[in-house]
Design a protein around this motif. Structure first.
Motif, PDB file in Angstrom:
ATOM      1  N   ARG A   1      29.513 -16.937   1.377  1.00  0.00           N
ATOM      2  CA  ARG A   1      29.459 -15.761   2.237  1.00  0.00           C
ATOM      3  C   ARG A   1      30.194 -14.596   1.586  1.00  0.00           C
ATOM      4  N   GLU A   2      29.610 -13.424   1.665  1.00  0.00           N
ATOM      5  CA  GLU A   2      30.224 -12.209   1.157  1.00  0.00           C
ATOM      6  C   GLU A   2      30.604 -11.329   2.338  1.00  0.00           C
ATOM      7  N   TYR A   3      31.846 -10.902   2.368  1.00  0.00           N
ATOM      8  CA  TYR A   3      32.353 -10.126   3.503  1.00  0.00           C
ATOM      9  C   TYR A   3      32.424  -8.649   3.122  1.00  0.00           C
ATOM     10  N   ASP A   4      31.933  -7.800   4.019  1.00  0.00           N
ATOM     11  CA  ASP A   4      31.943  -6.354   3.801  1.00  0.00           C
ATOM     12  C   ASP A   4      32.783  -5.701   4.894  1.00  0.00           C
ATOM     13  N   GLY A   5      33.916  -5.133   4.493  1.00  0.00           N
ATOM     14  CA  GLY A   5      34.792  -4.487   5.469  1.00  0.00           C
ATOM     15  C   GLY A   5      34.694  -2.983   5.471  1.00  0.00           C
ATOM     16  N   SER A   6      33.659  -2.438   4.819  1.00  0.00           N
ATOM     17  CA  SER A   6      33.564  -0.980   4.693  1.00  0.00           C
ATOM     18  C   SER A   6      33.397  -0.277   6.033  1.00  0.00           C
ATOM     19  N   HIS A   7      32.874  -0.998   7.045  1.00  0.00           N
ATOM     20  CA  HIS A   7      32.613  -0.386   8.344  1.00  0.00           C
ATOM     21  C   HIS A   7      33.821  -0.437   9.274  1.00  0.00           C
ATOM     22  N   LEU A   8      34.886  -1.146   8.876  1.00  0.00           N
ATOM     23  CA  LEU A   8      36.007  -1.353   9.777  1.00  0.00           C
ATOM     24  C   LEU A   8      36.830  -0.074   9.957  1.00  0.00           C
ATOM     25  N   ARG A   9      37.305   0.112  11.166  1.00  0.00           N
ATOM     26  CA  ARG A   9      38.223   1.219  11.473  1.00  0.00           C
ATOM     27  C   ARG A   9      39.517   0.623  11.995  1.00  0.00           C
ATOM     28  N   PHE A  10      40.629   1.159  11.518  1.00  0.00           N
ATOM     29  CA  PHE A  10      41.934   0.598  11.854  1.00  0.00           C
ATOM     30  C   PHE A  10      42.691   1.568  12.754  1.00  0.00           C
ATOM     31  N   SER A  11      42.396   1.491  14.022  1.00  0.00           N
ATOM     32  CA  SER A  11      43.012   2.393  14.989  1.00  0.00           C
ATOM     33  C   SER A  11      44.518   2.139  15.054  1.00  0.00           C
ATOM     34  N   GLY A  12      45.288   3.227  15.021  1.00  0.00           N
ATOM     35  CA  GLY A  12      46.737   3.117  15.106  1.00  0.00           C
ATOM     36  C   GLY A  12      47.418   2.939  13.770  1.00  0.00           C
ATOM     37  N   MET A  13      46.665   2.826  12.682  1.00  0.00           N
ATOM     38  CA  MET A  13      47.282   2.659  11.364  1.00  0.00           C
ATOM     39  C   MET A  13      47.771   4.005  10.854  1.00  0.00           C
ATOM     40  N   ASN A  14      48.822   3.995  10.080  1.00  0.00           N
ATOM     41  CA  ASN A  14      49.367   5.209   9.490  1.00  0.00           C
ATOM     42  C   ASN A  14      48.266   5.946   8.730  1.00  0.00           C
ATOM     43  N   PRO A  15      47.921   7.172   9.140  1.00  0.00           N
ATOM     44  CA  PRO A  15      46.826   7.893   8.479  1.00  0.00           C
ATOM     45  C   PRO A  15      47.109   8.224   7.013  1.00  0.00           C
ATOM     46  N   GLU A  16      48.366   8.102   6.599  1.00  0.00           N
ATOM     47  CA  GLU A  16      48.702   8.376   5.199  1.00  0.00           C
ATOM     48  C   GLU A  16      48.321   7.207   4.287  1.00  0.00           C
ATOM     49  N   LEU A  17      48.062   6.083   4.908  1.00  0.00           N
ATOM     50  CA  LEU A  17      47.688   4.905   4.125  1.00  0.00           C
ATOM     51  C   LEU A  17      46.176   4.749   4.092  1.00  0.00           C
ATOM     52  N   SER A  18      45.656   4.388   2.935  1.00  0.00           N
ATOM     53  CA  SER A  18      44.214   4.166   2.787  1.00  0.00           C
ATOM     54  C   SER A  18      44.001   2.814   2.107  1.00  0.00           C
ATOM     55  N   LEU A  19      43.320   1.916   2.815  1.00  0.00           N
ATOM     56  CA  LEU A  19      43.074   0.587   2.255  1.00  0.00           C
ATOM     57  C   LEU A  19      41.993   0.648   1.180  1.00  0.00           C
ATOM     58  N   ARG A  20      42.158  -0.169   0.167  1.00  0.00           N
ATOM     59  CA  ARG A  20      41.160  -0.282  -0.896  1.00  0.00           C
ATOM     60  C   ARG A  20      40.011  -1.170  -0.413  1.00  0.00           C
ATOM     61  N   PRO A  21      38.828  -1.036  -1.037  1.00  0.00           N
ATOM     62  CA  PRO A  21      37.667  -1.830  -0.584  1.00  0.00           C
ATOM     63  C   PRO A  21      37.943  -3.324  -0.508  1.00  0.00           C
ATOM     64  N   HIS A  22      38.632  -3.904  -1.511  1.00  0.00           N
ATOM     65  CA  HIS A  22      38.868  -5.352  -1.485  1.00  0.00           C
ATOM     66  C   HIS A  22      39.812  -5.725  -0.349  1.00  0.00           C
ATOM     67  N   GLN A  23      40.707  -4.793   0.041  1.00  0.00           N
ATOM     68  CA  GLN A  23      41.595  -5.078   1.165  1.00  0.00           C
ATOM     69  C   GLN A  23      40.821  -5.081   2.475  1.00  0.00           C
ATOM     70  N   LYS A  24      39.885  -4.136   2.630  1.00  0.00           N
ATOM     71  CA  LYS A  24      39.041  -4.114   3.821  1.00  0.00           C
ATOM     72  C   LYS A  24      38.169  -5.363   3.890  1.00  0.00           C
ATOM     73  N   ASN A  25      37.666  -5.798   2.745  1.00  0.00           N
ATOM     74  CA  ASN A  25      36.857  -7.016   2.726  1.00  0.00           C
ATOM     75  C   ASN A  25      37.689  -8.231   3.113  1.00  0.00           C
ATOM     76  N   ALA A  26      38.959  -8.252   2.709  1.00  0.00           N
ATOM     77  CA  ALA A  26      39.839  -9.365   3.074  1.00  0.00           C
ATOM     78  C   ALA A  26      40.090  -9.384   4.568  1.00  0.00           C
ATOM     79  N   VAL A  27      40.230  -8.213   5.189  1.00  0.00           N
ATOM     80  CA  VAL A  27      40.404  -8.139   6.633  1.00  0.00           C
ATOM     81  C   VAL A  27      39.144  -8.646   7.338  1.00  0.00           C
ATOM     82  N   ALA A  28      37.979  -8.241   6.832  1.00  0.00           N
ATOM     83  CA  ALA A  28      36.721  -8.701   7.440  1.00  0.00           C
ATOM     84  C   ALA A  28      36.604 -10.211   7.345  1.00  0.00           C
ATOM     85  N   ARG A  29      37.054 -10.767   6.241  1.00  0.00           N
ATOM     86  CA  ARG A  29      37.007 -12.222   6.082  1.00  0.00           C
ATOM     87  C   ARG A  29      37.953 -12.897   7.069  1.00  0.00           C
TER      88      ARG A  29
END
Length: 265
Positions: A237-265
């Motif tokens: 299975r391949e996980y795609d986290g590109s569509h995820l939104r992280f409400s309440g997260m510090n707007p100064e922080l930006s997750l990298r694609p592999h980090q978003k994919n890890a969250v989706a997993r």
């Protein structure tokens, strides 16, 4: 939010009804045909549905599409596109003792290698006990005067049938003698000479099996199909986290694609 296709929840968020959502998400969600789901049940994201045992899923989808082309015809096409490439004989490592080889083929090999008399073949057969994971050669002591079993592929201490049985169970052949010590107790002692001789026969049998297994074209195609359907059937299975939104997260922080994919997993 839900980590699944929840049409009711999606309808609350978008104001769309379930039919509109399903139509707009064509190719992104698929309905799994197991257990005859209702029109709004059994929907999965593409990354979930198009992974795992995709060969079994394709067989199920093809069966469902025969009676219900909509929506299962789309499942069939999508699953065909992600089938693992079939492995050919030179890519499949097979040895005597592989549990996916049908007992009938092991029986045929034994009969052909040891020239089992035709009138004995219906009794001398290979059997595999799946519950215990043990192979047996039934009635292996019947063919006691066969030179192929006791000379060419066996010894006076171990018949070819017994050596094949040991090989099927992935054991090296060992020959022991029973002796009596000075106290009158019996004990088993390794007979090195006979063990070496029997292991030489075992090596010859294993090599003969490798030459035999792919020689017949019909058997080759049948076993390749069996191996691919049984073992070469899983798509990770391949996980795609590109569509995820992280409400309440510090707007100064930006997750990298592999980090978003890890969250989706």
């Amino acid at each position: 939010e839900r980590a699944q296709v929840d049409l009711d929840f999606m309808g609350e968020l978008t104001g769309m009804d379930s039919d509109r959502l399903i139509a707009d998400l064509t190719g992104l969600i698929f309905q799994h045909p197991y257990e005859n789901p209702g029109p709004y049940e059994g929907w999965q994201t593409a990354d979930e549905y198009l992974s795992g045992d995709v060969r079994q899923k394709l067989r199920v989808a093809e069966s469902a599409a025969e009676t219900t082309p909509d929506p299962y015809a789309a499942n069939v096409e999508a699953l065909k596109a992600v089938q693992p490439k079939d492995l050919r004989p030179h890519e499949i490592d097979v040895r005597l003792g592989a549990t996916w080889i049908p007992p009938e083929d092991i029986t045929d090999f034994t009969h052909q290698l040891l020239k089992t008399p035709r009138y004995m073949q219906w009794k001398i057969k290979a059997q595999y006990a799946a519950l215990t994971g043990v192979w047996y050669i039934d009635n292996k002591g019947m063919d006691s005067s066969n030179p192929f079993s006791h000379t060419q592929y066996g010894t006076e201490y171990r018949s070819g049938y017994k050596i094949i049985e040991e090989s099927l169970n992935l054991r090296d052949v060992r020959v022991f003698d029973t002796i009596t010590d000075e106290n009158g107790n019996e004990k088993r002692v390794l007979n090195q000479k006979q063990t070496i001789l029997a292991q030489q026969k075992q090596t010859a049998i294993r090599e003969a099996f490798k030459d035999w297994i792919w020689k017949d074209p019909q058997r080759r195609e049948r076993l390749c199909r069996l191996y691919n359907d049984t073992y070469n059937c899983i798509r990770p299975r391949e996980y795609d986290g590109s569509h995820l939104r992280f409400s309440g997260m510090n707007p100064e922080l930006s997750l990298r694609p592999h980090q978003k994919n890890a969250v989706a997993r």
